[in-house]
Design a protein around this motif. Structure first.
Motif, PDB file in Angstrom:
ATOM      1  N   CYS A  16       0.879  15.479  -8.439  1.00  0.00           N
ATOM      2  CA  CYS A  16       1.569  15.043  -9.694  1.00  0.00           C
ATOM      3  C   CYS A  16       1.308  16.372 -10.783  1.00  0.00           C
ATOM      4  N   ILE A  27      -8.680  13.874 -10.517  1.00  0.00           N
ATOM      5  CA  ILE A  27      -8.269  13.653  -9.578  1.00  0.00           C
ATOM      6  C   ILE A  27      -8.955  13.732  -8.101  1.00  0.00           C
ATOM      7  N   HIS A  29     -12.064  11.860  -8.049  1.00  0.00           N
ATOM      8  CA  HIS A  29     -11.739  10.620  -7.729  1.00  0.00           C
ATOM      9  C   HIS A  29     -10.662   9.438  -6.549  1.00  0.00           C
ATOM     10  N   TYR A  30     -10.001   9.534  -7.662  1.00  0.00           N
ATOM     11  CA  TYR A  30      -8.015   9.829  -6.668  1.00  0.00           C
ATOM     12  C   TYR A  30      -8.294   9.924  -5.491  1.00  0.00           C
ATOM     13  N   ALA A  33     -10.933   7.293  -3.170  1.00  0.00           N
ATOM     14  CA  ALA A  33     -10.522   6.230  -3.437  1.00  0.00           C
ATOM     15  C   ALA A  33      -9.096   6.154  -2.570  1.00  0.00           C
ATOM     16  N   ALA A  34      -8.448   7.033  -2.762  1.00  0.00           N
ATOM     17  CA  ALA A  34      -7.272   7.132  -2.125  1.00  0.00           C
ATOM     18  C   ALA A  34      -7.736   6.882  -0.570  1.00  0.00           C
ATOM     19  N   VAL A  99      -2.265   8.708  -5.304  1.00  0.00           N
ATOM     20  CA  VAL A  99      -2.657   9.690  -6.029  1.00  0.00           C
ATOM     21  C   VAL A  99      -2.061   9.609  -7.381  1.00  0.00           C
ATOM     22  N   TRP A 102      -1.752   6.027  -9.010  1.00  0.00           N
ATOM     23  CA  TRP A 102      -2.785   6.284 -10.025  1.00  0.00           C
ATOM     24  C   TRP A 102      -2.960   6.548 -10.781  1.00  0.00           C
ATOM     25  N   TYR A 103      -2.761   8.300 -11.011  1.00  0.00           N
ATOM     26  CA  TYR A 103      -2.327   9.237 -12.080  1.00  0.00           C
ATOM     27  C   TYR A 103      -1.605   8.564 -12.874  1.00  0.00           C
ATOM     28  N   ARG A 106      -2.617   5.503 -14.495  1.00  0.00           N
ATOM     29  CA  ARG A 106      -4.218   5.318 -14.762  1.00  0.00           C
ATOM     30  C   ARG A 106      -3.929   3.312 -16.327  1.00  0.00           C
TER      31      ARG A 106
END
Length: 146
Positions: A16, A27, A29-30, A33-34, A99, A102-103, A106
């Motif tokens: 990122c 991050i 959390h991502y 989730a990923a 990740v 999503w970052y 967001r």
């Protein structure tokens, strides 16, 4: 049981291009989730290869079992273990791509928040396990035949 992710916080931050620690919780959390997204997409729990001594601290053991999955994976060059399958480099790359997506997106107001990069999906698609008796409808698995 705590899960140690196959992608480290440092790897995700490098993907990122993040140089500070202010968003480490986001991050992390991502990453979780990923990984969960990839497990759901593949229909496989993911774990890191313990044979790699440099990655020994990055072992991810999922509570999900792999019941109903074929244990004969010699053709796929996969080392199936008790709690999952050794993570392939392309799956780790898919996690990193998700990740970063999503970052960067967001607060995406224009598209679906459930979308992932096509490149990540393509990395996962080749190894996707479709449960016996499942039907596929536009990329979505529907359990049971209607």
């Amino acid at each position: 049981m705590s899960v140690i992710e196959p992608v480290t916080l440092e790897e995700a931050k490098a993907q990122c291009r993040i140089e500070n620690d202010s968003e480490d919780a986001l991050i992390s959390h991502y990453i979780t989730a990923a990984r969960e997204y990839c497990e759901d997409f593949l229909n496989l729990p993911l774990i890191q290869d313990n044979k790699d001594k440099t990655a020994e601290s990055n072992t991810n053991i999922s509570n999900e079992d792999n019941e109903g999955l074929s244990q004969d994976n010699e053709d796929n060059n996969e080392d199936v273990q008790e709690n999952g399958i050794v993570i392939k480099a392309k799956w780790k790359q898919a996690i990193l791509l998700i990740v970063a997506f999503w970052y960067a997106n967001r607060e995406n107001a224009g598209g679906s928040l459930s979308e992932i990069p096509l490149s990540a999906e393509r990395l996962l698609w080749q190894d996707r396990r479709v449960p016996v008796g499942a039907v596929e409808d536009e990329g979505e698995i529907i359990n049971g035949v209607a």
